[in-house]
Scaffold this motif. Structure first.
Motif, mmCIF file in Angstrom:
data_model
loop_
_atom_site.group_PDB
_atom_site.id
_atom_site.type_symbol
_atom_site.label_atom_id
_atom_site.label_comp_id
_atom_site.label_asym_id
_atom_site.label_seq_id
_atom_site.Cartn_x
_atom_site.Cartn_y
_atom_site.Cartn_z
ATOM 1 N N LEU A 124 0.316 66.519 79.433
ATOM 2 C CA LEU A 124 1.766 65.703 79.778
ATOM 3 C C LEU A 124 2.566 65.583 78.426
ATOM 4 C CD1 LEU A 124 -0.515 62.922 81.369
ATOM 5 C CD2 LEU A 124 0.935 64.946 82.286
ATOM 6 N N ASP A 125 2.317 66.321 77.523
ATOM 7 C CA ASP A 125 3.259 66.143 76.105
ATOM 8 C C ASP A 125 3.366 64.830 75.704
ATOM 9 O OD1 ASP A 125 4.692 67.305 74.124
ATOM 10 O OD2 ASP A 125 6.403 67.244 75.318
ATOM 11 N N VAL A 126 2.518 63.877 75.608
ATOM 12 C CA VAL A 126 2.486 62.431 75.332
ATOM 13 C C VAL A 126 1.267 62.034 74.897
ATOM 14 C CG1 VAL A 126 2.009 61.479 77.533
ATOM 15 C CG2 VAL A 126 3.436 60.114 76.030
ATOM 16 N N SER A 127 0.882 61.405 73.714
ATOM 17 C CA SER A 127 -0.214 61.026 73.227
ATOM 18 C C SER A 127 -0.590 59.623 74.013
ATOM 19 C CB SER A 127 -0.144 60.637 71.833
ATOM 20 O OG SER A 127 0.597 59.539 71.500
ATOM 21 N N SER A 128 -1.650 59.389 73.764
ATOM 22 C CA SER A 128 -2.274 57.914 74.343
ATOM 23 C C SER A 128 -1.763 56.982 73.901
ATOM 24 C CB SER A 128 -3.944 58.143 74.155
ATOM 25 O OG SER A 128 -4.211 58.040 72.902
#
Length: 421
Positions: free
Chosen positions: A291-295
């Motif tokens: 998703l190219d986003v961190s948690s």
């Protein structure tokens, strides 16, 4: 809505009063579709290039040679069992209420009930092999007669039953979303579960995010959810959303179960960030897509939006009426009472009765701009449902709300004022 130029909407007639019924029918369709379904599918996707997005409960990984992206793994599903979940709390050093688990042996279950009863009765939670949701296999037991009634309901449906003390407080849930790099943890959600007066059954009536538990309980919930998420990621390779459910009591948050799937209460977060397709985020995570986003980036975005934008999805199925068209009533809350709004008043909510396959559907649409933030909506729901019984004969009967810990003094004052009035 869908674009008719690129997609077809086909009703398969899958419906039932219980989640378990609907999921059995869906499973049968996915594993052994009939000729009509095969023909429709072949016409739509002759080259078998499509992917399938199913319900959050589904465990079947393919449909006629096409991958089901959000199919759950068996190890994930097993974690939902209410009769085995205490092992997870102990593994994570989480505080929990005492509990005993037995096979379907009435005398042993009743004996455990007498031992664990703290004065307010106990709760029996059955599980396996059927899907258990919406408080279907949960009963409050305060007497030998209620125990017999509960046993008669649970015995044909369940393999085991957990007995634990009845916990006074607000039923709450906190969602975690497991990413490859960590677990995003969201805000607490109130589970609106009124108690039926004089009955062992509970009424699951949806969820809402207006309630703010004390800060220390919120922190307890979120901290435990993060530990749960990391444990699931490391032990069973979990990805996606899970819910951590329990009760906000005077002793703090006491967990009762987890649901390893995209829960219905995610609607509160969908309303808070309408431009972010959270259901598709779930599908992508389970499928292993990047998703190219961190948690932490995801958590910061969704948590802040949900704290600033409160929402709810409150309602119940009713069998006493069979409406043929939708009918609405604008309502006003005054304390714990509910009345019809006058024409010139800004309503707090709208009561709606609509047709349903099993009779009727009663919904309480809370108007966010006119609703107070901080207090639970359980008492307001009980008052609104009483008004629905009066206006439409919906037959829900006498209900009692769960009481927040910090509201106990207010409750005592209200009772004293009612007695002296």
């Amino acid at each position: 809505m869908h674009d008719s130029q690129i997609a077809r909407w086909v009703s398969l007639g899958i419906k039932g009063s219980l989640v378990a019924v609907e999921q059995r029918r869906l499973g049968k369709l996915l594993t052994k579709p009939g000729a009509e379904v095969k023909a429709i599918l072949g016409e739509f996707d002759a080259d078998r290039e499509a992917v399938v997005i199913s319900t959050p409960y589904n465990e079947i990984p393919s449909f006629e040679g096409r991958p089901v992206l959000n199919a759950r793994e068996h190890d994930w599903v097993a974690l939902e069992n209410k009769t085995t979940i205490d092992a997870l709390w102990d593994e994570l050093s989480a505080r929990r209420a005492p509990a005993m688990v037995f096979d379907l042996d009435f005398e042993r279950l009743w004996g455990a009930s007498e031992i664990l009863d703290r004065g307010a009765g106990v709760v029996w939670s059955g599980d396996g092999p059927a899907i258990n949701g919406g408080a279907n296999f949960v009963r409050r037991v305060r007497s030998y007669e209620e125990a017999k009634e509960a046993f008669d309901v649970l015995a044909p449906k369940c393999d085991q039953v957990r007995v634990m003390p009845f916990l006074e407080g607000i039923p709450v849930s906190v969602h975690g979303i497991v990413f490859p790099d960590g677990t995003a943890v969201l805000r607490p959600i109130e589970m609106v579960v009124p108690r039926r007066q004089g009955q062992a059954k509970f009424l699951y009536a949806g969820c809402a995010s207006f309630y703010d538990p004390p800060v220390w309980i919120r922190d307890e919930m979120r901290n435990l959810a993060r530990r749960v998420g990391e444990h699931l990621r490391e032990t069973v390779g979990y990805r996606g959303t899970f819910t951590l459910d329990g009760i906000a009591t005077e002793d703090g948050f006491l967990p009762t179960e987890i649901n390893t799937r995209y829960g219905g209460a995610m609607v509160c977060f969908e309303d808070a960030v309408p431009t972010l397709p959270l259901a598709l985020v779930q599908v992508a995570l389970v499928a292993g897509w990047d998703l190219d986003v961190s948690s932490m980036e995801f958590e910061e975005l969704v948590l802040q939006a949900a704290d600033n934008h409160r929402a709810g999805a409150v309602g119940a199925n009713v069998r006493a009426v069979q409406p043929t068209e939708a009918d609405e009533r604008r309502v006003i809350f005054t304390g714990w009472a509910c009345r019809l709004a006058h024409a010139d008043e800004a309503a707090h909510a709208t009561l709606r009765l609509s047709p349903s396959p099993i009779g009727g559907r009663l919904d309480l649409d809370l108007h966010r701009e006119n609703m107070p933030v901080g207090a639970p909506v359980a008492a307001l729901t009980v008052a609104a449902f009483a008004l629905a019984d009066q206006e439409w004969g919906t037959g829900l009967g006498a209900l009692e709300p769960a009481i927040a810990v910090e509201d106990e003094v207010q409750v005592e004052q209200a009772i004293e004022e009612a007695v002296t009035a």
